[in-house]
Each structure stands twice: as structure tokens, then as C-alpha cells.
Design an enzyme around this catalytic site. Structure first.
Site, short mmCIF file in Angstrom:
data_model
loop_
_atom_site.label_atom_id
_atom_site.label_comp_id
_atom_site.label_asym_id
_atom_site.label_seq_id
_atom_site.Cartn_x
_atom_site.Cartn_y
_atom_site.Cartn_z
N CYS A 1 9.01 -29.53 -30.05
CA CYS A 1 9.51 -30.25 -28.88
C CYS A 1 8.32 -30.77 -28.06
O CYS A 1 7.45 -29.99 -27.67
CB CYS A 1 10.38 -29.35 -28.00
SG CYS A 1 10.87 -30.23 -26.49
N ASN B 1 12.96 -25.63 -34.63
CA ASN B 1 12.23 -26.74 -34.02
C ASN B 1 10.94 -26.22 -33.40
O ASN B 1 10.96 -25.57 -32.36
CB ASN B 1 13.13 -27.40 -32.96
CG ASN B 1 12.45 -28.60 -32.31
OD1 ASN B 1 11.33 -28.96 -32.66
ND2 ASN B 1 13.14 -29.21 -31.36
N ASN C 1 9.32 -35.17 -35.59
CA ASN C 1 9.87 -35.18 -34.24
C ASN C 1 9.26 -36.40 -33.53
O ASN C 1 8.44 -37.12 -34.10
CB ASN C 1 9.48 -33.88 -33.51
CG ASN C 1 10.50 -33.51 -32.44
OD1 ASN C 1 11.04 -34.40 -31.75
ND2 ASN C 1 10.76 -32.24 -32.27
N SER C 2 9.67 -36.64 -32.28
CA SER C 2 9.16 -37.82 -31.59
C SER C 2 7.64 -37.71 -31.38
O SER C 2 7.08 -36.61 -31.37
CB SER C 2 9.89 -38.01 -30.27
OG SER C 2 9.78 -36.85 -29.50
N LYS D 1 22.13 -29.79 -31.24
CA LYS D 1 21.00 -29.90 -30.32
C LYS D 1 20.22 -28.58 -30.35
O LYS D 1 20.82 -27.50 -30.37
CB LYS D 1 21.52 -30.16 -28.90
CG LYS D 1 20.47 -30.04 -27.79
CD LYS D 1 19.42 -31.14 -27.84
CE LYS D 1 18.31 -30.92 -26.81
NZ LYS D 1 17.19 -31.86 -26.96
N SER D 2 18.90 -28.67 -30.34
CA SER D 2 18.09 -27.45 -30.35
C SER D 2 18.54 -26.54 -29.21
O SER D 2 18.67 -26.99 -28.07
CB SER D 2 16.62 -27.79 -30.13
OG SER D 2 16.13 -28.56 -31.19
N GLY E 1 12.43 -44.06 -32.57
CA GLY E 1 12.90 -45.41 -32.90
C GLY E 1 11.96 -46.17 -33.82
O GLY E 1 10.99 -45.61 -34.35
N SER F 1 12.15 -37.47 -22.16
CA SER F 1 11.64 -36.17 -21.74
C SER F 1 12.85 -35.38 -21.26
O SER F 1 13.06 -35.15 -20.07
CB SER F 1 10.61 -36.31 -20.62
OG SER F 1 10.12 -35.02 -20.29
N MET F 2 13.69 -35.02 -22.24
CA MET F 2 14.97 -34.37 -21.93
C MET F 2 14.73 -32.96 -21.39
O MET F 2 15.46 -32.50 -20.50
CB MET F 2 15.84 -34.28 -23.19
CG MET F 2 16.10 -35.62 -23.89
SD MET F 2 16.95 -36.79 -22.85
CE MET F 2 18.57 -36.08 -22.83
N THR G 1 17.45 -42.22 -32.51
CA THR G 1 17.58 -43.34 -31.56
C THR G 1 18.73 -44.29 -31.93
O THR G 1 19.52 -44.68 -31.06
CB THR G 1 16.24 -44.12 -31.49
OG1 THR G 1 15.21 -43.22 -31.06
CG2 THR G 1 16.33 -45.28 -30.51
O1 RRO Z 1 14.88 -31.91 -25.43
C1 RRO Z 1 13.83 -32.55 -25.59
O2 RRO Z 1 13.10 -32.92 -24.65
C2 RRO Z 1 13.35 -32.89 -26.93
C3 RRO Z 1 13.25 -31.99 -27.97
BR1 RRO Z 1 13.87 -30.22 -27.85
C4 RRO Z 1 12.69 -32.39 -29.22
O3 RRO Z 1 12.55 -31.62 -30.20
N1 RRO Z 1 12.28 -33.66 -29.33
C5 RRO Z 1 12.37 -34.55 -28.31
O4 RRO Z 1 11.96 -35.71 -28.48
N2 RRO Z 1 12.92 -34.14 -27.13
#
Ligand code: RRO
Length: 313
Positions: free
Chosen positions: A130, A127, A192-193, A47-48, A220, A72-73, A271
């Protein structure tokens, strides 16, 4: 039966299988990473991470439906020291990619310097894409990106790749490629997403995630055409020794094939790994081998990057 070779090289890093996890997909805790290390994936990406532990955004912050996912982690991670210490104590049998995502340029220098000290890390995935943090690190300023990479490669000795956001214009891919081509970059990971999507819960008439007013990065199956297009464009603009790791919308062996046909040397699963767990790697490997056998290919090198343009026969 003839053996089918689905190994790959990311520049000089050998992968016995060209399929690995995407950063962010069940690779944050020691339990998750142990699971990945034991799995049949060709490599493990962490994980980043940032300098310090981060809780990330409020839950619910991840949602999936049949064709995709939204998140939106907010970069939840245990901090770089955790990942370095964890890896120190493991018997490593496949390449490890440490993903770093500092919240400032200085933090990225710090993280890359630290990662350089670890013998257990095969490569760094920086990365720069994000979609869910407010801090803009490089934005669209090409001079700033060039400056930043110049500073990194003054001290960096590890193979280093960059995780990129999706681009929607040919000129954008060309411009960023011109810069990347000037540096000893080992690989790019794209994509990335897709930032700033919304998924609606029609019953409740709400968003499905809480942070950022419900906006999040889309992953996905729905993003596969954008991933393929970015891979294809970068393949045409980048130096040949910069490998491309494809990411976006893979849930079958056929999807892996398409990424490689467009120019990827290896692929990442996000995903679908979250949906299915680590057994996904075995399934994809089997499906890919079956497809190559049907097509009479003995290795992914037979068709990598060889997408043809439609023509009437
Ligand atoms: O953790 C996140 O919200 C996240 C990251 Br760092 C990323 O590179 N890509 C993503 O979809 N979520």
C-alpha cells in the site's frame, strides 16, 4: 465458430475467465461486492482489510484523468469480520480472493489466521505494497521479509499470494524472487500503484487530492509499461508454479493480451473498473476473444509468457 478458451488457473484455482477486479476498485461495501459477485468477472478480490474498520483519508482522495488515476485512500475498509461474515452468507460461484493488509506483522498474522478459518475464501492476497500508509511493514529488508514469510507458512494452509509494489531495478526483482521461491507461495500480483505521484490542477494551481500533501499512488494507462516490465522480470526469476496476476493499465482486450504475453496467468482491473463499472469485464472478454481469433489462438495458453525480443526481419 471455434471456441476460444480464456479460462485460466492460478496454480490450482480455476477461473472461468482470466479477468477480475483489482483490490480497491469498487469492492469495499456489501453493495459493491454483490455487484462484483453478479458480474462476469472470473474472480472477486475484496478491498484490503485490517483488523478494525478504517475510515481512510480525507476526501478528495481519488482523482482520474484520461491516462490515469491518483489515490491516497488510506486503506478505508470495514474490517476483516465484515468481509468474512458477508462471504458466509453468499452463494459463491467463483473464486474469492480476500485481500489483507495489516498495519504490522502481528496484524498480518492475525488476519491470515482468521482468513484460514473461512471456507468461502479460495485464496489470500497479502498486500505488502500500500503506497498510502505511514507504517512501513517490511521495507527493503530482505531478511525481514524472509523471516515474516517463514512465520506465515508455519500455520497458513490457504493458497496465498503477495501483492507487490513496482520495482525499477532488475536486481530488486531478482532478490525478492530468490526469497519468494523459497516459500509455497501460490501467486504474486504485480503491480500496485506507483507511489508518490502528483497530479496538478493548473487552473487552481493545487494538487487534486488532499491527503499526504497531494502525493498518491498512480494507476491506469500511464503505468502499463511498468506493470509489463515487472511481470516480465518476475516471470523470468520466479518458480514456474508461482502464477503471476498482472495489474496495471488495462483498459482493452489488447492490454489483457500484452499482460499475458509477458507472463501473467490472469489480470486485474482497477482504474478502468472504477471508470466503467462491472460491464468492463464483458467488454474486455469480447475484445480479448476477438483478438485471439484474429491471431488464430485457441487459448491463452498458446501465447502466455511467450514475448519475443525485437529483431530485424
Ligand atoms: O487504500 C489505499 O490507499 C491503497 C491501497 Br491499500 C493499495 O494497496 N493501493 C493503493 O493504491 N491505495
Amino acid at each position: 465458430m471455434k471456441k476460444i478458451d480464456i479460462s485460466s488457473c492460478i496454480n490450482e484455482i480455476y477461473l472461468s475467465l482470466c479477468i477480475m477486479n483489482a483490490s480497491g476498485a469498487i469492492c469495499t461495501t456489501d453493495k459493491e461486492l454483490n455487484n462484483l459477485l453478479k458480474s462476469s468477472s472470473g474472480a472477486v478480490v475484496t478491498k484490503s482489510c485490517t483488523r478494525n474498520f478504517r475510515n481512510g483519508n480525507k476526501k478528495p482522495r481519488y482523482f482520474e484523468w484520461k491516462m490515469g488515476s491518483i489515490n491516497s485512500m488510506g486503506l478505508p475498509n470495514l474490517g476483516i469480520d465484515f468481509y468474512l461474515k458477508f462471504l458466509e452468507n453468499q452463494e459463491i460461484k467463483k473464486p474469492i480472493f480476500l485481500s489483507v493488509s495489516g498495519l504490522s506483522m502481528e496484524e498480518n498474522f492475525f488476519l491470515i489466521k482468521k482468513a484460514n478459518l473461512s471456507k468461502k475464501i479460495s485464496a489470500i492476497e497479502l498486500n505488502l505494497s500500500c503506497p498510502n500508509i505511514k507504517e512501513e511493514i517490511l521495507g527493503n529488508d530482505l531478511c525481514k521479509i524472509s523471516n515474516f514469510l517463514g512465520k506465515i507458512f508455519k500455520f497458513n494452509k490457504k493458497p496465498l499470494g503477495i501483492k507487490l509494489p513496482p520495482f525499477f531495478k532488475e536486481k530488486s526483482v531478482e532478490n525478492i524472487s530468490l526469497i519468494l521461491n523459497e516459500f509455497p507461495i501460490t501467486f504474486i500480483t504485480c503491480i500496485n500503484s506507483l507511489p508518490n505521484g502528483i497530479f496538478v490542477d493548473t487552473n487552481n494551481e493545487t494538487t487534486v487530492i488532499q491527503p499526504n500533501n497531494g502525493f498518491g499512488g498512480i494507476g491506469g494507462a500511464v503505468i502499463k509499461p511498468f506493470a509489463l516490465a515487472n511481470i516480465r522480470k518476475f516471470y523470468s526469476f520466479l518458480r514456474r508454479d508461482i502464477s503471476i496476476i498482472g495489474c496495471g493499465g488495462i483498459s482493452s482486450g489488447k492490454d489483457v493480451f500484452e499482460h499475458i504475453l509477458c507472463g501473467a496467468s490472469a489480470v486485474q482491473i482497477g482504474t478502468q473498473l472504477i471508470k466503467e463499472g462491472v460491464s468492463v469485464f464483458d467488454r474486455l472478454r469480447k475484445e480479448l476473444i476477438l483478438l485471439l481469433r484474429e491471431k488464430n489462438y485457441s487459448s491463452i495458453r498458446n501465447f502466455q509468457g511467450k514475448l519475443k525480443i525485437f529483431k530485424k526481419f
